[in-house]
Write an enzyme that holds these catalytic residues in place. Structure first.
Site, PDB file in Angstrom:
ATOM      1  N   CYS A 182       0.864  -1.179   0.000  1.00  0.00           N
ATOM      2  CA  CYS A 182       0.000   0.000   0.000  1.00  0.00           C
ATOM      3  C   CYS A 182       0.908   1.238   0.000  1.00  0.00           C
ATOM      4  O   CYS A 182       2.046   1.199   0.459  1.00  0.00           O
ATOM      5  CB  CYS A 182      -0.880  -0.007   1.244  1.00  0.00           C
ATOM      6  SG  CYS A 182      -1.963   1.433   1.358  1.00  0.00           S
TER       7      CYS A 182
ATOM      8  N   HIS B 150      -2.212  -4.190   4.687  1.00  0.00           N
ATOM      9  CA  HIS B 150      -1.775  -3.959   6.066  1.00  0.00           C
ATOM     10  C   HIS B 150      -2.940  -3.822   7.035  1.00  0.00           C
ATOM     11  O   HIS B 150      -4.078  -3.607   6.640  1.00  0.00           O
ATOM     12  CB  HIS B 150      -0.871  -2.720   6.148  1.00  0.00           C
ATOM     13  CG  HIS B 150      -1.526  -1.444   5.717  1.00  0.00           C
ATOM     14  ND1 HIS B 150      -1.947  -0.480   6.592  1.00  0.00           N
ATOM     15  CD2 HIS B 150      -1.834  -0.980   4.482  1.00  0.00           C
ATOM     16  CE1 HIS B 150      -2.470   0.529   5.918  1.00  0.00           C
ATOM     17  NE2 HIS B 150      -2.416   0.255   4.644  1.00  0.00           N
TER      18      HIS B 150
ATOM     19  N   CYS C  34      -5.858   0.044   6.914  1.00  0.00           N
ATOM     20  CA  CYS C  34      -5.687   0.682   5.604  1.00  0.00           C
ATOM     21  C   CYS C  34      -6.857   1.635   5.320  1.00  0.00           C
ATOM     22  O   CYS C  34      -8.012   1.210   5.264  1.00  0.00           O
ATOM     23  CB  CYS C  34      -5.614  -0.391   4.517  1.00  0.00           C
ATOM     24  SG  CYS C  34      -5.280   0.308   2.899  1.00  0.00           S
TER      25      CYS C  34
ATOM     26  N   ASP D 108       0.615   3.796   1.733  1.00  0.00           N
ATOM     27  CA  ASP D 108       0.713   4.308   3.099  1.00  0.00           C
ATOM     28  C   ASP D 108       2.184   4.352   3.523  1.00  0.00           C
ATOM     29  O   ASP D 108       2.913   3.381   3.345  1.00  0.00           O
ATOM     30  CB  ASP D 108      -0.072   3.327   4.001  1.00  0.00           C
ATOM     31  CG  ASP D 108      -0.264   3.840   5.411  1.00  0.00           C
ATOM     32  OD1 ASP D 108       0.736   4.270   6.011  1.00  0.00           O
ATOM     33  OD2 ASP D 108      -1.398   3.813   5.901  1.00  0.00           O
TER      34      ASP D 108
HETATM   35 ZN   LIG Z   1      -3.248   1.184   3.030  1.00  0.00          ZN
END
Ligand SMILES: [Zn+2]
Length: 509
Positions: free
Chosen positions: A170, A238, A249, A172
């Site tokens: 991701c 995640h 997430c 992130d």
């Molecule tokens: Zn994420």
């Protein structure tokens, strides 16, 4: 450790003193597991402590250079009315931060309040450039193609039956270190493309698959086309063991079941696309991994030989750590492989079992890394990124919570990713009256005529689109951009081609 203190302080500053960790429903439980993971300072027998030290020094050094910015700027702000202000300010900046501040900003201090927002953005950009240059010039993570670690891993990958490893975490920032730290894979041995929710672009991945197979056919790289190895596509979603309903997430509403399901569906769609277009789906293997952003432990959904995967079943590195901590290194490895086999839903290839075992083994080092550095789980459960990275590239970013990625060609296409990033930074920076630093990057191939110029055009185009989309932030000096390009065929650092902090702004196309 000196590093721990500023980080915790930083988080307190962001979240405010009234946000005690106890509000997280699973905090005590996760801390207990992370600390019980062993109360003593003893690491797992499979933990690579010397590598942990190298990684810790690197994280300390890079994040430290970002975290020094605010205290130094506060000192500079307090002397802005002194007679020799410019001289003093530059002296402080060079001594403490290692770079000069922009003269055209400092020169205005006598007539108007010093533009601290501009100085902050400038300093973040300089810290990024410094880290970027160090990464390409001295390979601090020992992950470049020439490093023995990378060569060893590449051979291991082929032995496992994979000629290319392609991972999508991701976007992130809490997953930006997932390759070099959480999974301990040399960065040059993997293709990494981060996307919000780990939902990668299927067409682009099919193109990459075509390029990979073509290279094998034309150049026997990394092995001959007829060797029965496969292209391994991995998705890393995640979750948060401490605060599962809020710190998971964002792209999947903090629902890890949904994150796993959506990630796996994307993997299946990719394989289908290859099968439908080229009748050779056998050359693609799929793997789904979940990462706990509080402890960096991973869970791997063991696929069978046809990549069939049970989304509700996995091997947990945290569980295996505890199960094997008392064993010798060789017995621990044997046990790990046994458990992986037990979790398999059918015949899993030996190569896949060995690969998963290697990831688990590598992750033990990261579990110890986090545990020792923070005496338990990470103190920054949420976002604490330092800048947003927009475009295509950022091969040099491998630290947790340093960068929020928005991989995109056009702002229109990447708007949802970018909007999430801007929202995160409103909470991190704008709320403190600090600007959002956005680094735009477009990698190009110097071998292709005209591609460098096109990369510069891409930077300007995306810069203009960002200025239009977030006009009020830009007008208030609360969003600054740095435009960078990099020749992906060379080992050189990124090159700066413009900035919103230039004294004479470059003309938009
Ligand atoms: Zn994420």
């Amino acid at each position: 450790m000196a590093y721990r203190r500023p980080l915790a302080k930083d988080i307190q500053r962001i979240k405010g003193p009234t946000a005690p960790r106890k509000r997280f429903e699973n905090f005590e439980e996760t801390r207990a597991i992370a600390s019980e993971t062993i109360e003593s300072a003893v690491c797992h027998p499979l933990t690579n402590t010397s590598q942990n030290k190298i990684l810790e020094d690197y994280e300390h050094s890079v994040k430290g250079s970002f975290d020094k910015i605010v205290p130094v700027l506060k000192s500079i702000s307090s002397i802005q009315n002194s007679n020799d202000f410019i001289l003093q300010a530059q002296k402080l900046a060079i001594e403490e931060l290692g770079f000069e501040l922009p003269l055209h900003v400092l020169e205005k201090a006598w007539v108007r309040p010093l533009d601290m927002r501009a100085l902050f953005a400038w300093s973040v950009f300089q810290a990024h450039q410094k880290a970027s240059a160090e990464f390409f010039n001295s390979d601090p993570l020992n992950g470049s193609e020439k490093s023995p670690l990378a060569k060893k891993f590449q051979s291991f990958l082929l032995e496992c039956g994979f000629h290319l490893l392609d991972v999508t975490p991701c976007s992130d920032g809490r997953l930006a270190h997932s390759i070099a730290y959480a999974m301990r894979i040399p960065f040059s041995s993997v293709r990494r493309r981060s996307h919000a929710g780990a939902l990668f672009d299927i067409e682009r991945t099919v193109n990459r698959w075509i390029k990979t197979e073509h290279k094998r056919f034309r150049e026997n790289m990394p092995n001959e086309a007829h060797t029965p190895t496969r292209y391994l596509k991995v998705v890393t979603y995640h979750f948060s063991s401490i605060d599962p309903k809020h710190q998971g997430c964002a792209a999947h509403g903090s629902d890890d079941v949904l994150a796993a399901k959506a990630g796996f569906q994307r993997l299946l769609d990719f394989r289908k696309a290859v099968e439908n277009s080229f009748c050779c789906g056998a050359s693609v293997d799929l793997l789904l991994i979940g990462l706990d952003t509080d402890t960096d432990s991973i869970r791997i959904h063991v696929p069978d030989k046809d990549s069939k995967t049970d989304l509700s079943s996995w091997v947990s590195s945290q569980d295996l750590y505890r199960l094997t901590h008392h064993l010798s290194a060789s017995m621990a490895l044997k046990k790990i492989k046994e458990v992986i086999k037990q979790k398999s839903t059918g015949n899993t290839e030996v190569g896949m079992i060995n690969f998963i075992a290697k990831l688990i083994e590598n992750n033990f080092s990261q579990i110890d890394y986090v545990r020792h550095l923070h005496s338990g789980p990470y103190p920054d459960a949420g976002h604490a990124e330092r800048f947003i990275g927009v475009g295509i590239g950022f091969k040099e970013v491998h630290l947790r919570n340093l960068t929020y990625f928005a991989h995109l060609d056009t702002v229109e296409e990447g708007a949802p990713d970018l909007d999430v990033g801007i929202k995160i930074f409103k909470g991190l920076n704008v709320i403190r009256d600090l600007p959002i630093p956005v680094v735009i990057r477009f990698d190009y191939s110097g071998r292709v005529p005209g591609e460098r110029e096109r990369a510069i055009d891409d930077c300007l185009r995306v810069r203009n689109a960002i200025s239009n989309r977030y006009r009020s932030l830009v007008d208030d000096g609360l969003l600054h951009t740095l435009l960078t390009i990099r020749d992906r065929d060379l080992k050189d650092p990124a090159e700066v081609v413009g900035s919103s902090l230039d004294s004479i702004p470059k003309e938009a196309h």
